[in-house]
Design a protein around this motif. Structure first.
Motif, mmCIF file in Angstrom:
data_model
loop_
_atom_site.group_PDB
_atom_site.id
_atom_site.type_symbol
_atom_site.label_atom_id
_atom_site.label_comp_id
_atom_site.label_asym_id
_atom_site.label_seq_id
_atom_site.Cartn_x
_atom_site.Cartn_y
_atom_site.Cartn_z
ATOM 1 N N UNK A 1 0.824 -1.186 0.000
ATOM 2 C CA UNK A 1 0.000 0.000 0.000
ATOM 3 C C UNK A 1 0.875 1.258 0.000
ATOM 4 N N UNK A 2 1.949 1.243 0.770
ATOM 5 C CA UNK A 2 2.797 2.433 0.873
ATOM 6 C C UNK A 2 3.434 2.817 -0.458
ATOM 7 N N UNK A 3 3.755 1.839 -1.288
ATOM 8 C CA UNK A 3 4.382 2.125 -2.584
ATOM 9 C C UNK A 3 3.456 2.906 -3.507
ATOM 10 N N UNK A 4 2.147 2.868 -3.275
ATOM 11 C CA UNK A 4 1.191 3.576 -4.107
ATOM 12 C C UNK A 4 0.973 5.030 -3.723
ATOM 13 N N UNK A 5 1.650 5.492 -2.673
ATOM 14 C CA UNK A 5 1.492 6.881 -2.247
ATOM 15 C C UNK A 5 2.332 7.817 -3.104
ATOM 16 N N UNK A 6 1.854 9.036 -3.283
ATOM 17 C CA UNK A 6 2.584 10.042 -4.052
ATOM 18 C C UNK A 6 3.896 10.375 -3.346
ATOM 19 N N UNK A 7 4.959 10.509 -4.110
ATOM 20 C CA UNK A 7 6.260 10.886 -3.559
ATOM 21 C C UNK A 7 6.303 12.397 -3.420
ATOM 22 N N UNK A 8 7.105 12.869 -2.463
ATOM 23 C CA UNK A 8 7.274 14.307 -2.297
ATOM 24 C C UNK A 8 7.084 14.747 -0.864
ATOM 25 N N UNK A 9 6.838 16.034 -0.692
ATOM 26 C CA UNK A 9 6.663 16.625 0.628
ATOM 27 C C UNK A 9 5.230 16.408 1.117
ATOM 28 N N UNK A 10 5.111 15.932 2.339
ATOM 29 C CA UNK A 10 3.808 15.708 2.968
ATOM 30 C C UNK A 10 3.745 16.515 4.258
ATOM 31 N N UNK A 11 2.544 16.924 4.628
ATOM 32 C CA UNK A 11 2.323 17.612 5.895
ATOM 33 C C UNK A 11 1.484 16.707 6.783
ATOM 34 N N UNK A 12 2.002 16.405 7.982
ATOM 35 C CA UNK A 12 1.286 15.576 8.944
ATOM 36 C C UNK A 12 0.684 16.478 10.017
ATOM 37 N N UNK A 13 -0.629 16.402 10.176
ATOM 38 C CA UNK A 13 -1.343 17.192 11.187
ATOM 39 C C UNK A 13 -1.932 16.266 12.242
ATOM 40 N N UNK A 14 -1.526 16.483 13.487
ATOM 41 C CA UNK A 14 -2.053 15.723 14.613
ATOM 42 C C UNK A 14 -3.446 16.250 14.928
ATOM 43 N N UNK A 15 -4.379 15.355 15.231
ATOM 44 C CA UNK A 15 -5.759 15.753 15.523
ATOM 45 C C UNK A 15 -5.882 16.681 16.723
#
Length: 102
Positions: A1-15
């Protein structure tokens, strides 16, 4: 599943809490260790489905975690991680969204 994610910069927001964190995604595994950012941790895939993955990891001398990532699409995921770091328990829930290139 992880290989199908878009490459690049991601922003992680904690709830509930911390400010957003930037993560450069090359393989998708960078999203597994949100709390333990160091290299050299061992990872074991517990469950890998088309739209979700659960990974258990151990970082010698710093603790361990278990992370479940659910894919909404290739640029948006929901993340839940819990474990121990530095002798203290943690639980993190949030979402990560691809924002551009690294």
């Amino acid at each position: 599943m992880l290989a199908g994610l878009a490459k690049g910069s991601w922003e992680f927001r904690v709830r509930h809490g911390d400010a957003p964190a930037a993560v450069c995604v090359r393989s998708g595994r960078e999203l597994v260790q949100i709390r333990h950012r160091q290299a050299g941790c061992s990872q074991y895939v517990v469950d890998d489905q088309p739209n979700s993955v659960t990974v258990q990891y151990t970082c010698r001398g710093d603790g361990y975690g278990r992370t479940t990532i659910r894919r909404e699409d290739s640029r948006l995921v929901q993340i839940r991680s819990q474990g121990m770091q530095g002798g203290m328990p943690f639980t993190i829930e949030g979402e990560a969204r691809q924002t551009g290139s690294c």
